[in-house]
Design an enzyme around this catalytic site. Structure first.
Site, PDB file in Angstrom:
ATOM      1  N   GLU A  58      -0.692  -8.551   5.073  1.00  0.00           N
ATOM      2  CA  GLU A  58      -0.603  -8.608   6.543  1.00  0.00           C
ATOM      3  C   GLU A  58      -1.972  -8.535   7.204  1.00  0.00           C
ATOM      4  O   GLU A  58      -2.109  -8.820   8.378  1.00  0.00           O
ATOM      5  CB  GLU A  58       0.333  -7.513   7.055  1.00  0.00           C
ATOM      6  CG  GLU A  58      -0.285  -6.132   7.253  1.00  0.00           C
ATOM      7  CD  GLU A  58      -0.527  -5.360   5.956  1.00  0.00           C
ATOM      8  OE1 GLU A  58      -0.285  -5.934   4.875  1.00  0.00           O
ATOM      9  OE2 GLU A  58      -0.984  -4.206   6.027  1.00  0.00           O
ATOM     10  N   HIS A  82      -3.285  -5.871   0.932  1.00  0.00           N
ATOM     11  CA  HIS A  82      -2.612  -6.020   2.227  1.00  0.00           C
ATOM     12  C   HIS A  82      -2.473  -7.479   2.650  1.00  0.00           C
ATOM     13  O   HIS A  82      -3.384  -8.016   3.287  1.00  0.00           O
ATOM     14  CB  HIS A  82      -3.424  -5.304   3.307  1.00  0.00           C
ATOM     15  CG  HIS A  82      -3.362  -3.819   3.241  1.00  0.00           C
ATOM     16  ND1 HIS A  82      -2.446  -3.089   3.944  1.00  0.00           N
ATOM     17  CD2 HIS A  82      -4.118  -2.929   2.567  1.00  0.00           C
ATOM     18  CE1 HIS A  82      -2.634  -1.796   3.709  1.00  0.00           C
ATOM     19  NE2 HIS A  82      -3.643  -1.670   2.877  1.00  0.00           N
ATOM     20  N   CYS A 132       0.850  -1.193   0.000  1.00  0.00           N
ATOM     21  CA  CYS A 132       0.000   0.000   0.000  1.00  0.00           C
ATOM     22  C   CYS A 132       0.887   1.244   0.000  1.00  0.00           C
ATOM     23  O   CYS A 132       1.600   1.476  -0.962  1.00  0.00           O
ATOM     24  CB  CYS A 132      -0.969  -0.044   1.187  1.00  0.00           C
ATOM     25  SG  CYS A 132      -2.402   1.020   0.974  1.00  0.00           S
TER      26      CYS A 132
END
Lengths: 82, 235, 747
Positions: B206, B204, B88
């Site tokens: 994570e 994302h 990002c």
């Protein structure tokens, strides 16, 4: 103090989605004569230099390396009367 | 032995804690947090540049962070082959720093978008896919960005084609205009550098490491990095 | 993000005043400051002399409703604020409750109605900033936001502009700071055309020992200012000195507050580090009435005095006067009380975040607020006079609002074509999908979001804690217009019911009371009745009030908003495996209605939108019944009987069923049959409280019915979950796809 005004715009070959949306909106609001809108950024710098010639390289570097991303944007700058 | 990770933190980063948690609590690896004024230590195998709004993104997304002191050490690491993943805002930072080709601009919808997307992996093995993430596999990961519209000038497209890592697709893996959330050129959601050790991506990974929160596909990318480092160490 | 390109700007809010300390205090100036002659007489008595203009400004803001709660306090004092879980009740920056295992939940809601009506983007953005600061000033890391938004119909261009600006402002600010918006409500009614309501609730978590208060202690401790410099933003006092107004430059004029989320993020992280260092005595953000309110409240709570030097305040505009420095509402500013020996450490932590520690004053033992500027004492005021001994306003004779209510039975239901009615309702902005809103919010940052926005309560995990935290925010102006007492009781119960539906035990509540003028009989009456209802409901449901906010004067010459108390509530799911979805899960599940039978369709949002009228009678509630039904649902959840549950609220059973279908993965609908003797209008549209729609597997129906019988809760099987179809026998028949097509319309 040298007053420098930098304008950064998307390059003409890049679609300006914001500009396009604004043009549509102003057209819808009755401003039929607006053929195009380009959105950009304006920077007003104060540079400690005696004259334009002394600062030209630094301004160019600043515009090219920092204030714009050449992949996407182009810039113009001018010295303003102080 | 597992990889040693560094997570870089800029003022305005806001996914740094999420990344640290995913690594430390889920992947259970060693993580150091590196402040933007410091340097990434020598003995690091993987560097994560997390999402957020570094320096408020007040110039261009990622532009101010790209100039921060820590990035010099990230560059040195990248040149040496250390794995670097930018997610990002981290992707934006890597592009602005010139470690990845292209640039990320405003979503063509003009809106911030936060929802899950499907990605087709274009990676053919390598540090971010290994053997666990075959080419053509479809992943489901969240996006959350206003400036995720990936752009490379036409004359550079051929050159980066081999380095495209992920493309936005539909659930069946079809790369269509409809599946493109932000106007990215050729539906590109992630790219690597030419050497293949630096990855930037808008979605994302994570955020997708626990079933409780809606998915674990992100683990496959992070785990591949782990395995790669272990493989290199084993020689 | 570069945000400034899309911002709408207005010329409002820039009417200039140039204040100098030389201004003579005339009766007109006193009146312009909102002080009555009696209040001014009291001021003169307190000071024993004429005030300076700076002092007049201080009294004016500190005695304003916003800071002093002078109109609302007698009513708010009746609210239940104590309970076994309450750690901090009203009076602090935000309330705090115990979650167990050493965790505390800090939460509060605040409005930014008036600023949002003038400048929607910045008004909403700064509203988010303010409520976040209230949370981290308590020592808690903000982990979630919920927003309760009310606007006039978007087919009016100005309303649409406000709506887009508010949503965009909340999104940009919350996204940048990195706090997820996990829920909220979005409601449309013509009564909010001139006064939109923008209420934002923030939730934070902290370990008990990390909680911070806003009570200063110790004489000679330093007042440390950090964050943005002070400008002329949002200075009250309006037009009073227009005679003195110079036509100078626009730079000398007060202006709309502008949000800086990047600074907010830095002061958030810095504040959390400061508190963790253990070197902060007290802390408050500079919100309403800025430097004045934050400093004086902390000192007064500690029974201390203050000496302040305004020359030390960081300034970003030239020639700021003492008046302006004291009253500026520039955003992203914090004020900490620090022992002198701790200043170097505090300054070091702040420097890490590129922030300066500016010592602007110190605590004294005088009990007075002494302010110097350019070597002159500009204010010297006894603190209790502005903090606690606030003059009480003349009570306003309360009188019921005059209402033109139409009885629900006069609606021509025979003419209603139900398929069309449902599709029209689903595509109306009030009921339509809010995806276009919540997808602009980063609702997953911080990776705690278990239930994303879109259906029912927002649910978060908290790393290191065994439970799940559920939260909701609810209001219903229509119910409260018809009867503010009953309406508020129903709203409060609905908030609790929202939590119960997902399997959470309601813990505590906060509130935002949005009303018209308290100086008018109708507004005064509505407010008193609503607070009475709120107190009743919170006592009955066992959810104490830990804080809140009052917003009066939400009216224009042509209309006042419906009385709109908004209730925010948090609850706990002790066993995460019992988290219950609000949407259909399995084909073949049995759909059951729990709770009393509907008797009327008064207060119906759908009938309001259909007729444009206030359709009565008012919705009423039996709180004992409500509590019984809620406890029963929690027991069913605990026993693992339910596969899904949702509460019935605006839109009635019809909308509850539609939403269970629309939120489901894979297009599950239902086939429903109403009892033969039931009139569809009341059965489907009634918004009467204490009712849930639940589903269970066919094998569990008997036990669900038996358990309900034992609990004294009416349970009526309505039908079955079916793939693709949405039909109510003899009334309507649609496909889920048709519902979806109508519902998923972005604004």
């Amino acid at each position: 103090m040298l007053k420098v005004h930098v304008l950064v715009h998307l390059r003409p070959d890049i679609l300006d989605v914001q500009g396009q949306a604004i043009r549509q909106a102003v057209t819808a609001a009755g401003h039929g004569g607006v053929a195009a809108v380009r959105v950009g950024k304006s920077f007003r710098l104060e540079i400690d230099a005696p004259n334009v010639e002394a600062a030209r390289d630094e301004i160019e570097r600043l515009c090219h390396e920092t204030l714009s991303n050449p992949l996407l944007e182009e810039y113009t700058w001018e010295v303003e009367p102080s | 032995m597992s990889a040693r990770w560094a997570v870089v933190i800029f003022p305005g980063s806001n996914c740094d804690r999420d990344f640290v948690r995913a690594l430390r609590d889920v992947l259970r690896v060693e993580v150091v947090e590196v402040w933007h004024k410091d340097s990434v230590p020598e003995a690091i195998d993987c560097i994560a540049i997390p999402g957020g709004f570094s320096y408020g993104d007040y110039l261009r997304a990622g532009a101010l962070a790209a100039m921060s002191p820590v990035m010099a050490s990230v560059r040195t690491h990248a040149e040496r082959g250390t794995l670097v993943i930018g997610v990002c805002n981290g992707f934006q930072v890597l592009c602005e720093a010139g470690l990845l080709p292209g640039v990320l601009t405003k979503n063509d919808t003009l809106r911030f978008r936060c929802h899950d997307v499907y990605l087709r992996s274009e990676l053919n093995g390598g540090p971010f896919a290994g053997t666990g993430l075959p080419q053509g596999e479809v992943l489901r990961l969240p996006i959350a960005h206003g400036f995720g519209n990936y752009y490379v000038p036409p004359e550079q497209r051929d050159a980066i084609e081999r380095h495209v890592a992920f493309r936005y697709c539909d659930p069946l893996g079809d790369v269509s205009r409809r599946a493109n959330p932000n106007g990215s050129v050729d539906n590109i959601a992630g790219v690597t550098n030419a050497a293949g050790n630096v990855l930037g991506m808008m979605p994302h990974p994570e955020r997708a490491v626990e079933a409780l929160l809606g998915g674990t596909d992100g683990l496959r990318i992070l785990q591949a990095m782990q395995d790669w480092v272990a493989g290199v160490r084993a020689g | 993000m570069i945000r400034n390109n899309e911002k709408a700007t207005t010329g409002q809010g820039t009417r200039g005043i140039l204040v100098t300390t030389r201004i003579e205090i005339t009766p007109a100036i006193v009146e312009e400051h909102g002080l009555t002659p009696a209040e001014y007489a009291y001021l003169l008595e307190v000071l024993g002399r004429e005030p300076t203009i700076a002092e007049l400004g201080v009294f004016s803001v500190m005695w304003s409703e916003h800071c002093s709660y002078k109109h609302s306090r007698p009513h708010l004092a009746t609210l239940p604020t104590k309970g076994p879980a309450v750690l901090h009740g009203p009076g602090e920056n935000a309330g705090a409750v115990d979650l167990g295992e050493g965790w505390a939940c800090v939460f509060k809601v605040e409005s930014h109605n008036h600023p949002s009506a003038v400048e929607p983007y910045e008004g909403a953005a700064t509203g988010v900033g303010g409520i976040l600061r209230d949370i981290f000033a308590m020592g808690a890391r903000p982990i979630a936001l919920l927003d309760a938004l009310r606007f006039g119909p978007p087919d009016e261009a100005r309303n649409a502009w406000i709506i887009r600006g508010v949503v965009h402002g909340i999104a940009d600010y919350g996204n940048c700071v990195g706090v997820p918006v996990i829920g909220g409500e979005f409601s449309i009614d013509p009564c909010y055309t001139d006064n939109c309501l923008v209420n934002v609730m923030a939730i934070g978590v902290a370990r008990h020992e990390e909680l911070m208060t806003a009570r200063a202690e110790g004489v000679g401790n330093l007042l440390v200012y950090y964050g943005n410099a002070t400008g002329r933003d949002g200075i009250h006092g309006a037009t009073f000195a227009s005679a003195e107004l110079t036509e100078d430059s626009a730079e000398d004029r007060p202006c709309v507050q502008v949000g800086d989320p990047f600074m907010e993020k830095k002061i958030l992280e810095a504040t959390i580090e400061l508190i963790a260092s253990g070197r902060i005595v007290a802390l408050q953000d500079m919100g309403a009435a800025g430097l004045t309110c934050s400093s004086t409240e902390m000192a007064d709570k500690g029974g201390l005095g203050l000496r302040m030097n305004l020359d030390k305040v960081p300034q970003r505009a030239a020639n700021l006067t003492a008046y302006e420095l004291l009253l500026s509402e520039s955003q992203e500013r914090m004020l900490a009380v620090v022992r002198p020996e701790d200043l170097p450490l505090v300054a070091r932590i702040l420097r890490k975040w590129d922030l300066d520690a500016c010592v602007v004053g110190e605590t004294t033992d005088t009990g007075r607020f002494v302010v110097e500027h350019h070597g002159t004492v500009e204010a010297n005021i006894p603190l209790p006079a502005i903090c606690t001994h606030v003059p009480k306003p003349e009570p306003v004779q309360a009188a019921p609002a005059a209402l033109d209510v139409r009885d629900w039975t006069t609606v021509d239901f025979a003419a209603i074509e139900w398929n069309g009615l449902l599709l029209a309702a689903l595509s109306s902005p009030h009921f339509a999908s809010k995806r276009w809103i919540y997808e602009q919010y980063d609702h997953q940052v911080q990776t705690n979001t278990v239930v994303r926005p879109g259906a029912g309560a927002g649910v978060l995990r908290i790393a290191g804690w065994s439970g799940l935290l559920a939260s909701t925010i609810d209001g219903n102006g229509l119910w409260c217009m018809l009867d503010p007492y009953e309406g508020t009781r129903c709203v409060t119960a609905e908030a609790a019911r929202n939590l119960v539906a997902c399997g959470a035990r309601p813990l505590a509540a906060t509130n935002n009371l949005n009303f018209g003028s308290p100086r008018k009989p109708a507004g005064s009456w509505q407010f008193a009745e609503a607070v009475r209802g709120l107190g009743d409901a919170c006592r009955a449901l066992g959810t104490p009030i830990t804080g809140g906010n009052v917003s009066f004067y939400n009216e224009s010459p042509r209309m006042a908003v419906f009385p709109t108390p908004v209730v925010g509530m948090v609850g706990v799911i002790d066993d995460p495996s019992r988290l219950t979805p609000a949407t259909f899960r399995n084909e073949g599940d049995v759909v059951v209605l729990l709770g009393p039978a509907a008797t009327h369709a008064g207060g119906s949002r759908i009938l309001r939108d259909l007729t444009g009228d206030l359709v009565g009678p008012a919705v009423r509630i039996d709180l004992a019944m409500e509590k019984r039904v809620q406890e029963h649902v929690l027991r069913l959840v605990g026993d693992g009987v339910l596969t899904a549950a949702t509460d019935i609220a605006d839109g009635g059973l019809l909308m509850a069923l539609a939403e269970m279908a629309l939120g489901s993965d894979g297009g599950l609908g239902c086939e429903i049959d109403l009892a033969a003797d039931e009139a569809p209008a009341a059965a489907l549209l009634s918004e009467q409280p204490s009712r849930f729609v639940v589903t269970c597997t066919p094998g569990d129906v008997e036990s669900l019915l038996a358990l309900s019988r034992d609990a004294g809760v009416r349970a009526v099987p309505l039908g079955t979950v079916r793939g693709g179809v949405f039909s109510i026998g003899g009334v309507l028949s649609l496909t889920v796809y048709e519902l979806y097509e109508a519902w998923e319309k972005p604004l």
